[in-house]
Design a protein around this motif. Structure first.
Motif, PDB file in Angstrom:
ATOM      1  N   TYR A 159      97.576  54.503 102.063  1.00 35.38           N
ATOM      2  CA  TYR A 159      97.589  54.357 103.518  1.00 35.38           C
ATOM      3  C   TYR A 159      96.294  53.726 104.020  1.00 35.38           C
ATOM      4  O   TYR A 159      95.194  54.145 103.646  1.00 35.38           O
ATOM      5  CB  TYR A 159      97.773  55.743 104.140  1.00 35.38           C
ATOM      6  N   HIS A 160      96.438  52.682 104.845  1.00 31.25           N
ATOM      7  CA  HIS A 160      95.296  51.976 105.438  1.00 31.25           C
ATOM      8  C   HIS A 160      94.347  51.423 104.387  1.00 31.25           C
ATOM      9  O   HIS A 160      93.131  51.382 104.593  1.00 31.25           O
ATOM     10  CB  HIS A 160      94.560  52.875 106.433  1.00 31.25           C
ATOM     11  N   TYR A 161      94.899  51.050 103.234  1.00 33.68           N
ATOM     12  CA  TYR A 161      94.219  50.272 102.194  1.00 33.68           C
ATOM     13  C   TYR A 161      93.347  51.060 101.228  1.00 33.68           C
ATOM     14  O   TYR A 161      93.255  50.706 100.060  1.00 33.68           O
ATOM     15  CB  TYR A 161      93.381  49.133 102.809  1.00 33.68           C
ATOM     16  N   ASP A 162      92.658  52.100 101.697  1.00 29.99           N
ATOM     17  CA  ASP A 162      91.803  52.847 100.780  1.00 29.99           C
ATOM     18  C   ASP A 162      91.606  54.260 101.315  1.00 29.99           C
ATOM     19  O   ASP A 162      92.125  54.621 102.378  1.00 29.99           O
ATOM     20  CB  ASP A 162      90.450  52.146 100.568  1.00 29.99           C
ATOM     21  N   ASN A 163      90.874  55.067 100.575  1.00 30.99           N
ATOM     22  CA  ASN A 163      90.727  56.476 100.950  1.00 30.99           C
ATOM     23  C   ASN A 163      89.816  56.704 102.151  1.00 30.99           C
ATOM     24  O   ASN A 163      89.715  57.836 102.638  1.00 30.99           O
ATOM     25  CB  ASN A 163      90.236  57.296  99.753  1.00 30.99           C
ATOM     26  N   TYR A 164      89.156  55.654 102.642  1.00 28.11           N
ATOM     27  CA  TYR A 164      88.393  55.787 103.874  1.00 28.11           C
ATOM     28  C   TYR A 164      89.316  55.862 105.088  1.00 28.11           C
ATOM     29  O   TYR A 164      88.929  56.339 106.151  1.00 28.11           O
ATOM     30  CB  TYR A 164      87.417  54.623 104.038  1.00 28.11           C
ATOM     31  N   ARG A 165      90.532  55.325 104.967  1.00 22.18           N
ATOM     32  CA  ARG A 165      91.556  55.371 106.019  1.00 22.18           C
ATOM     33  C   ARG A 165      91.117  54.681 107.310  1.00 22.18           C
ATOM     34  O   ARG A 165      91.544  55.054 108.401  1.00 22.18           O
ATOM     35  CB  ARG A 165      91.933  56.821 106.357  1.00 22.18           C
ATOM     36  N   ASN A 166      90.270  53.661 107.194  1.00 26.75           N
ATOM     37  CA  ASN A 166      89.812  53.002 108.421  1.00 26.75           C
ATOM     38  C   ASN A 166      90.667  51.790 108.791  1.00 26.75           C
ATOM     39  O   ASN A 166      90.453  51.169 109.834  1.00 26.75           O
ATOM     40  CB  ASN A 166      88.335  52.592 108.311  1.00 26.75           C
ATOM     41  N   GLY A 167      91.632  51.431 107.933  1.00 27.37           N
ATOM     42  CA  GLY A 167      92.537  50.337 108.249  1.00 27.37           C
ATOM     43  C   GLY A 167      91.965  48.949 108.052  1.00 27.37           C
ATOM     44  O   GLY A 167      92.605  47.957 108.408  1.00 27.37           O
ATOM     45  N   TRP A 168      90.780  48.841 107.472  1.00 24.02           N
ATOM     46  CA  TRP A 168      90.157  47.530 107.262  1.00 24.02           C
ATOM     47  C   TRP A 168      90.473  47.026 105.868  1.00 24.02           C
ATOM     48  O   TRP A 168      90.086  47.629 104.873  1.00 24.02           O
ATOM     49  CB  TRP A 168      88.641  47.631 107.445  1.00 24.02           C
ATOM     50  N   ASN A 169      91.178  45.912 105.808  1.00 29.77           N
ATOM     51  CA  ASN A 169      91.456  45.257 104.536  1.00 29.77           C
ATOM     52  C   ASN A 169      90.384  44.196 104.308  1.00 29.77           C
ATOM     53  O   ASN A 169      90.491  43.072 104.797  1.00 29.77           O
ATOM     54  CB  ASN A 169      92.848  44.626 104.542  1.00 29.77           C
ATOM     55  N   GLN A 170      89.359  44.535 103.563  1.00 31.13           N
ATOM     56  CA  GLN A 170      88.227  43.623 103.382  1.00 31.13           C
ATOM     57  C   GLN A 170      88.567  42.426 102.510  1.00 31.13           C
ATOM     58  O   GLN A 170      87.788  41.467 102.444  1.00 31.13           O
ATOM     59  CB  GLN A 170      87.049  44.384 102.782  1.00 31.13           C
ATOM     60  N   ASN A 171      89.740  42.452 101.861  1.00 31.53           N
ATOM     61  CA  ASN A 171      90.155  41.317 101.035  1.00 31.53           C
ATOM     62  C   ASN A 171      91.037  40.328 101.788  1.00 31.53           C
ATOM     63  O   ASN A 171      91.441  39.313 101.223  1.00 31.53           O
ATOM     64  CB  ASN A 171      90.916  41.832  99.807  1.00 31.53           C
ATOM     65  N   GLU A 172      91.360  40.612 103.035  1.00 31.77           N
ATOM     66  CA  GLU A 172      92.229  39.719 103.806  1.00 31.77           C
ATOM     67  C   GLU A 172      91.465  38.474 104.254  1.00 31.77           C
ATOM     68  O   GLU A 172      90.460  38.571 104.965  1.00 31.77           O
ATOM     69  CB  GLU A 172      92.779  40.460 105.031  1.00 31.77           C
ATOM     70  N   THR A 174     101.343  57.296  97.739  1.00 34.53           N
ATOM     71  CA  THR A 174     100.148  56.648  97.217  1.00 34.53           C
ATOM     72  C   THR A 174     100.410  56.257  95.772  1.00 34.53           C
ATOM     73  O   THR A 174     101.302  56.815  95.124  1.00 34.53           O
ATOM     74  CB  THR A 174      98.913  57.562  97.332  1.00 34.53           C
ATOM     75  N   MET A 175      99.653  55.287  95.267  1.00 35.74           N
ATOM     76  CA  MET A 175      99.869  54.770  93.916  1.00 35.74           C
ATOM     77  C   MET A 175      98.605  54.866  93.073  1.00 35.74           C
ATOM     78  O   MET A 175      97.487  54.830  93.607  1.00 35.74           O
ATOM     79  CB  MET A 175     100.301  53.299  93.966  1.00 35.74           C
ATOM     80  N   ASP A 176      98.802  54.939  91.778  1.00 35.75           N
ATOM     81  CA  ASP A 176      97.706  54.847  90.820  1.00 35.75           C
ATOM     82  C   ASP A 176      98.046  53.732  89.830  1.00 35.75           C
ATOM     83  O   ASP A 176      98.812  53.948  88.884  1.00 35.75           O
ATOM     84  CB  ASP A 176      97.517  56.169  90.081  1.00 35.75           C
ATOM     85  N   PRO A 177      97.513  52.513  90.033  1.00 31.47           N
ATOM     86  CA  PRO A 177      97.814  51.416  89.118  1.00 31.47           C
ATOM     87  C   PRO A 177      97.370  51.697  87.685  1.00 31.47           C
ATOM     88  O   PRO A 177      97.962  51.192  86.731  1.00 31.47           O
ATOM     89  CB  PRO A 177      97.048  50.229  89.719  1.00 31.47           C
ATOM     90  N   ALA A 178      96.329  52.503  87.514  1.00 29.14           N
ATOM     91  CA  ALA A 178      95.812  52.781  86.174  1.00 29.14           C
ATOM     92  C   ALA A 178      96.826  53.526  85.320  1.00 29.14           C
ATOM     93  O   ALA A 178      96.899  53.319  84.100  1.00 29.14           O
ATOM     94  CB  ALA A 178      94.509  53.581  86.275  1.00 29.14           C
ATOM     95  N   THR A 179      97.599  54.399  85.944  1.00 29.38           N
ATOM     96  CA  THR A 179      98.614  55.158  85.203  1.00 29.38           C
ATOM     97  C   THR A 179     100.030  54.678  85.527  1.00 29.38           C
ATOM     98  O   THR A 179     100.998  55.262  85.046  1.00 29.38           O
ATOM     99  CB  THR A 179      98.517  56.653  85.521  1.00 29.38           C
ATOM    100  N   LEU A 194      96.927  61.485  99.367  1.00 29.08           N
ATOM    101  CA  LEU A 194      95.633  60.942  98.935  1.00 29.08           C
ATOM    102  C   LEU A 194      95.407  61.308  97.473  1.00 29.08           C
ATOM    103  O   LEU A 194      95.602  62.456  97.074  1.00 29.08           O
ATOM    104  CB  LEU A 194      94.503  61.497  99.812  1.00 29.08           C
ATOM    105  N   LEU A 195      95.006  60.314  96.699  1.00 32.41           N
ATOM    106  CA  LEU A 195      94.701  60.500  95.281  1.00 32.41           C
ATOM    107  C   LEU A 195      93.206  60.283  95.076  1.00 32.41           C
ATOM    108  O   LEU A 195      92.655  59.242  95.442  1.00 32.41           O
ATOM    109  CB  LEU A 195      95.494  59.509  94.432  1.00 32.41           C
ATOM    110  N   SER A 196      92.538  61.288  94.481  1.00 36.32           N
ATOM    111  CA  SER A 196      91.102  61.185  94.252  1.00 36.32           C
ATOM    112  C   SER A 196      90.709  61.959  93.006  1.00 36.32           C
ATOM    113  O   SER A 196      91.014  63.151  92.897  1.00 36.32           O
ATOM    114  CB  SER A 196      90.324  61.717  95.470  1.00 36.32           C
ATOM    115  N   LYS A 197      90.068  61.274  92.062  1.00 39.83           N
ATOM    116  CA  LYS A 197      89.509  61.897  90.866  1.00 39.83           C
ATOM    117  C   LYS A 197      90.534  62.768  90.125  1.00 39.83           C
ATOM    118  O   LYS A 197      90.251  63.893  89.718  1.00 39.83           O
ATOM    119  CB  LYS A 197      88.269  62.720  91.225  1.00 39.83           C
ATOM    120  N   GLY A 198      91.735  62.215  89.996  1.00 39.29           N
ATOM    121  CA  GLY A 198      92.767  62.897  89.221  1.00 39.29           C
ATOM    122  C   GLY A 198      93.522  63.984  89.951  1.00 39.29           C
ATOM    123  O   GLY A 198      94.324  64.697  89.346  1.00 39.29           O
ATOM    124  N   THR A 199      93.281  64.122  91.248  1.00 37.43           N
ATOM    125  CA  THR A 199      93.967  65.140  92.037  1.00 37.43           C
ATOM    126  C   THR A 199      94.737  64.482  93.177  1.00 37.43           C
ATOM    127  O   THR A 199      94.216  63.591  93.858  1.00 37.43           O
ATOM    128  CB  THR A 199      92.983  66.162  92.616  1.00 37.43           C
TER     129      THR A 199
END
Length: 235
Positions: free
Chosen positions: A20-33, A131-136, A198-203
């Motif tokens: 949601y909103h690109y990253d876990n900061y949830r600020n809605g800023w897509n810095q890659n756009e 939420t997704m985890d591309p690594a797994t 939210l996914l963070s550090k395996g949780t």
């Protein structure tokens, strides 16, 4: 409900939008756009690509994998949509074609909610953004289903290439001690899972509130967590 897809002025390098909103900061800023500018969006080359008919209302943010194979097909940009009908869709981002879909059960009818809470559509199914985890190679989501006249929450871990569970889904339960010393059990009838996962550090984390603050004496706020690898509840 219908999903509407748009194109920018020129094709950009596919990117993943995995939470949601690109990253876990949830600020809605897509810095890659880099492509969306007022000039490009206003141009005649920016507009509707396709509309796709889905089974129910969409309240969760769509997620995207930029180079994903689905159901054995060639890799492409894939949009993942979860609906209040408890259905997950994998959709070609450039054509609107449904590549794969899976229903996780009957949604909970609005008339069975506390006070028939009208804050939503006729059903409540997958209400929060997954939420997704591309690594797994995993999509995590929570489905709200109606079984034997009772609501049930389950947390799922799905393979984005097949939409099948990678581990057995977990029925959500919980208990906590209140300030007066009494024990309170998680009640799926009173608890609404609206905040994005939210996914963070395996949780994996999920928050719960109430349905329109009806049954206020029974509603409690919950923050629950699970081990992302096996969906075991954390205590």
């Amino acid at each position: 409900a219908s999903l509407i897809l748009f194109a920018t002025l020129a094709a950009a390098k596919p990117v993943d939008i995995i939470t949601y909103h690109y990253d876990n900061y949830r600020n809605g800023w897509n810095q890659n756009e880099k492509k969306l500018t007022p000039k490009n969006v206003a141009s005649a080359k920016f507009g509707l690509v396709a509309s796709t008919l889905l089974d129910d209302q969409v309240d969760a943010q769509p997620l995207i994998l930029g180079n994903q194979s689905v159901n054995g097909q060639s890799a492409r940009e894939v949009v993942y949509i979860a609906t209040e009908g408890d259905t997950v869709y994998a959709i070609d981002a450039n054509t609107g074609d449904i590549l794969l879909q899976r229903n996780l059960g009957a949604p909970v009818p609005r008339e069975t909610l506390p006070g028939q809470c009208p804050n939503g559509g006729p059903n409540l199914g997958i209400n929060s953004t997954p939420t997704m985890d591309p690594a797994t190679h995993t999509i995590y989501l929570i489905a709200y289903t109606y079984e034997n006249q009772q609501p049930v929450y389950r947390v799922h871990a799905l393979d984005p290439s097949t939409l099948q569970d990678t581990v057995a889904p977990t029925v959500i339960k919980g208990s906590a001690k209140l300030s007066d010393g009494t024990k309170y059990k998680f009640d799926p009838h009173e608890s609404r899972q609206r905040p994005a996962l939210l996914l963070s550090k395996g949780t994996l984390y999920a928050g719960f509130g109430s349905f329109c603050d009806y049954d206020a004496n029974l509603s409690r706020g919950w923050l629950l967590g699970w081990n992302a690898s096996n969906l075991k509840e954390l205590h």
